[in-house]
Motif scaffolding. Structure first.
Motif, PDB file in Angstrom:
ATOM      1  N   ASN A 227       0.835  -1.194   0.000  1.00 25.58           N
ATOM      2  CA  ASN A 227       0.000   0.000   0.000  1.00 25.58           C
ATOM      3  C   ASN A 227       0.870   1.245   0.000  1.00 25.58           C
ATOM      4  OD1 ASN A 227      -1.240   2.273   1.863  1.00 25.58           O
ATOM      5  ND2 ASN A 227      -2.943   1.248   0.851  1.00 25.58           N
ATOM      6  N   ASN A 228       0.614   2.130  -0.942  1.00 27.49           N
ATOM      7  CA  ASN A 228       1.163   3.485  -0.940  1.00 27.49           C
ATOM      8  C   ASN A 228       2.686   3.534  -0.911  1.00 27.49           C
ATOM      9  OD1 ASN A 228       0.529   6.193  -1.174  1.00 27.49           O
ATOM     10  ND2 ASN A 228       0.607   6.569   1.023  1.00 27.49           N
ATOM     11  N   SER A 248      -2.528  12.839   0.513  1.00 24.56           N
ATOM     12  CA  SER A 248      -2.921  11.435   0.375  1.00 24.56           C
ATOM     13  C   SER A 248      -3.047  10.771   1.730  1.00 24.56           C
ATOM     14  CB  SER A 248      -1.906  10.684  -0.496  1.00 24.56           C
ATOM     15  OG  SER A 248      -0.662  10.579   0.156  1.00 24.56           O
ATOM     16  N   THR A 252      -6.685   9.444   3.569  1.00 18.58           N
ATOM     17  CA  THR A 252      -6.708   8.000   3.392  1.00 18.58           C
ATOM     18  C   THR A 252      -7.722   7.328   4.313  1.00 18.58           C
ATOM     19  OG1 THR A 252      -5.377   5.998   3.371  1.00 18.58           O
ATOM     20  CG2 THR A 252      -4.896   7.578   5.096  1.00 18.58           C
ATOM     21  N   LYS A 253      -8.211   6.196   3.867  1.00 19.94           N
ATOM     22  CA  LYS A 253      -9.108   5.369   4.671  1.00 19.94           C
ATOM     23  C   LYS A 253      -8.357   4.209   5.320  1.00 19.94           C
ATOM     24  CE  LYS A 253     -13.124   6.455   1.780  1.00 19.94           C
ATOM     25  NZ  LYS A 253     -14.178   5.912   0.873  1.00 19.94           N
ATOM     26  N   ASN A 254      -7.029   4.251   5.279  1.00 20.66           N
ATOM     27  CA  ASN A 254      -6.218   3.217   5.920  1.00 20.66           C
ATOM     28  C   ASN A 254      -6.107   3.538   7.408  1.00 20.66           C
ATOM     29  OD1 ASN A 254      -5.694   2.134   3.340  1.00 20.66           O
ATOM     30  ND2 ASN A 254      -3.974   3.533   3.074  1.00 20.66           N
ATOM     31  N   LYS A 286      -7.199   0.087   2.867  1.00 19.09           N
ATOM     32  CA  LYS A 286      -8.282   0.159   1.866  1.00 19.09           C
ATOM     33  C   LYS A 286      -7.898   0.962   0.631  1.00 19.09           C
ATOM     34  CE  LYS A 286     -12.001  -0.148   5.323  1.00 19.09           C
ATOM     35  NZ  LYS A 286     -13.230   0.501   5.842  1.00 19.09           N
ATOM     36  N   ASP A 287      -7.132   2.036   0.819  1.00 17.56           N
ATOM     37  CA  ASP A 287      -6.787   2.917  -0.297  1.00 17.56           C
ATOM     38  C   ASP A 287      -5.457   2.511  -0.927  1.00 17.56           C
ATOM     39  OD1 ASP A 287      -9.045   4.354   0.095  1.00 17.56           O
ATOM     40  OD2 ASP A 287      -8.093   6.027   1.120  1.00 17.56           O
ATOM     41  N   ASN A 288      -5.371   2.655  -2.258  1.00 22.44           N
ATOM     42  CA  ASN A 288      -4.119   2.409  -2.992  1.00 22.44           C
ATOM     43  C   ASN A 288      -3.539   1.028  -2.711  1.00 22.44           C
ATOM     44  OD1 ASN A 288      -4.161   5.113  -3.993  1.00 22.44           O
ATOM     45  ND2 ASN A 288      -3.289   5.809  -2.046  1.00 22.44           N
TER      46      ASN A 288
END
Length: 460
Positions: A227-228, A248, A252-254, A286-288
């Motif tokens: 992730n990311n 970012s 983020t939703k992480n 969840k993101d990227n």
């Protein structure tokens, strides 16, 4: 400006330090505000504590390699001051599975208020954890080759090769409370903001050499989640990307939750018992998100067809690559995944020999990805009046590796500074060191709580 400060300190934590120690020296000097990171029930000695990066903060760096030290690769020559390179000795002395860890915690902001019965604190930290694992057979095979008797006709296992990294911002709210005259309980709830991660979810590789034909059979399977990673690469290549990276991270939703629990019990006037569980929790990414999965495969290599190779080298290798591609199916997805925190717990006890001197013992356990680490620590701690505190300790990791630790805590007015390490020998004998650790902190400690005034001790 505060956005850039938080990000710069966080990224510096990753790029300029290169792991897992137990921070025994910090646990033993347990009346500092920072010791609450290891047991939220420890009572600070000051009424108010303030730490704001970069003017005053905690920097905790830990590096560990379980496999070998530099001295393992060299053997002194007889009657000479020169050394012989002995890679065979190094390889043979490796563990079945070896680990290379790097961990770092950087305190960006901390504020603590303590009353007669209750202490409340708020903290913001940049936390980075990473670990690389490799099996002994990987280096043995590279050094000895596959023609030896121990490998012919047997599957050489390269399983457990993997890399895991976890980087996040931690926002914590902690509370401890005295219950009666003997018991103190504490807890800290932590909101976690994931920045970047890499996870080896599955890693299986093996190689079989036919004892008659020497044909090779390779098998394997792998699953990776990350992730990311672009955030790390972006800052490393161009520091002007800080604003984009902050955006970012801030959106983020992480996210995840963590929990610390602790307790102390004053068994007698001189004996105090303590216990804590640190970093229970996980982050959901969840993101990227990107997932790579290499489905189980088996590939047999019988050697080079000389006629085909001499006829057209490029076609031969293209055919070999095509056959490999057909056997190994790589599936790319973007599914959410979770990473657990590196949980650990402490059980300890101390005995006051005098008002200013105590001895203690602490049993430490940690749960890193794929393994369990335990250690026993014995310490002596001097708490002098007014301006200085000193701690010395010896620890035994996994019942074999011995480390010597030390810590010093200095105070001038409200300003407090300390330096601690769990392995003094890594500085004195770097060629024999398998781990390096240091813990440096500065903060402002204002006032003295009534319980420490009663004991006649200074703020340490």
């Amino acid at each position: 400006m505060y956005k850039q400060i938080i990000l710069v300190l966080g990224f510096v934590s990753v790029f300029f330090f290169g792991m897992t120690q137990a921070n025994f020296s910090q646990y033993n000097i347990n009346n500092t505000a920072q010791s609450q990171y290891l047991n939220p029930a420890f009572r600070p000695s000051s009424k108010v504590g303030i730490s704001i990066a970069p003017f005053s903060n905690l920097l905790n760096v830990q590096f560990l390699h379980t496999g070998f030290a530099l001295k393992d690769a060299f053997t002194p020559r007889t009657n000479s001051d020169t050394l012989d390179l002995t890679l065979g000795k190094l390889v043979d002395n490796l563990n079945k599975v070896n680990y290379l860890d790097f961990n770092m915690q950087n305190e960006l902001l901390a504020f603590q208020v303590t009353t007669k019965k209750t202490s409340v604190n708020f903290t913001v930290n940049s936390v980075f954890r990473s670990g690389f694992s490799y099996p002994k057979d990987l280096l043995r095979f590279a050094y000895y080759g596959n023609g030896g008797e121990e490998y012919l006709g047997k599957r050489v296992a390269f399983d457990n090769i993997g890399f895991d990294a976890l980087w996040y911002l931690e926002f914590g709210v902690g509370l401890n409370r005295k219950i009666g005259d003997k018991l103190t309980v504490g807890a800290k709830v932590k909101f976690l903001k994931g920045i970047a991660s890499f996870q080896t979810a599955e890693s299986q590789f093996g190689l079989y050499t036919d004892p008659k034909t020497y044909a090779l059979e390779v098998d394997g399977a792998m699953a990776l989640n990350y992730n990311n990673l672009a955030a790390l690469e972006g800052l490393q290549n161009n520091s002007s990307d800080l604003g984009a990276i902050y955006d970012s991270v801030s959106t983020t939703k992480n996210i995840g939750l963590g929990l610390d629990l602790g307790a102390t019990f004053q068994l007698t006037k001189k004996i105090m018992l303590s216990a804590s569980v640190i970093d229970l929790g996980a982050i959901k990414w969840k993101d990227n998100v990107t997932n790579y999965k290499v489905n189980p495969f088996t590939f047999e290599y019988k050697g080079v067809d000389v006629d085909k190779y001499l006829n057209d080298t490029s076609d031969y290798f293209q055919e070999l690559v095509d056959s490999l591609t057909q056997l190994t199916t790589v599936v790319t997805t973007h599914n959410t995944y979770s990473t657990k925190l590196y949980s650990k717990f402490y059980i300890g006890g101390s005995y006051d020999l005098t008002k200013f001197l105590n001895v203690g013992a602490v049993w430490y356990n940690s749960f890193n990805p794929g393994r369990y680490i335990t250690a026993l620590n014995l310490s002596g701690n001097v708490k002098l009046k007014h301006w200085i505190g000193v701690s010395g300790n010896v620890s035994f990791y996994n019942y074999k590796d011995v480390n010597l630790g030390a810590g010093i805590n200095l105070r001038g007015g409200p300003f407090q500074i300390y330096f601690m390490t769990d392995n003094v020998l890594s500085v004195m004998y770097p060629e024999a060191a398998k781990n390096v650790h240091f813990n440096f902190g500065m903060s402002f400690q204002i006032g003295k709580t009534k319980e420490y005034k009663k004991k006649g001790l200074s703020i340490l």
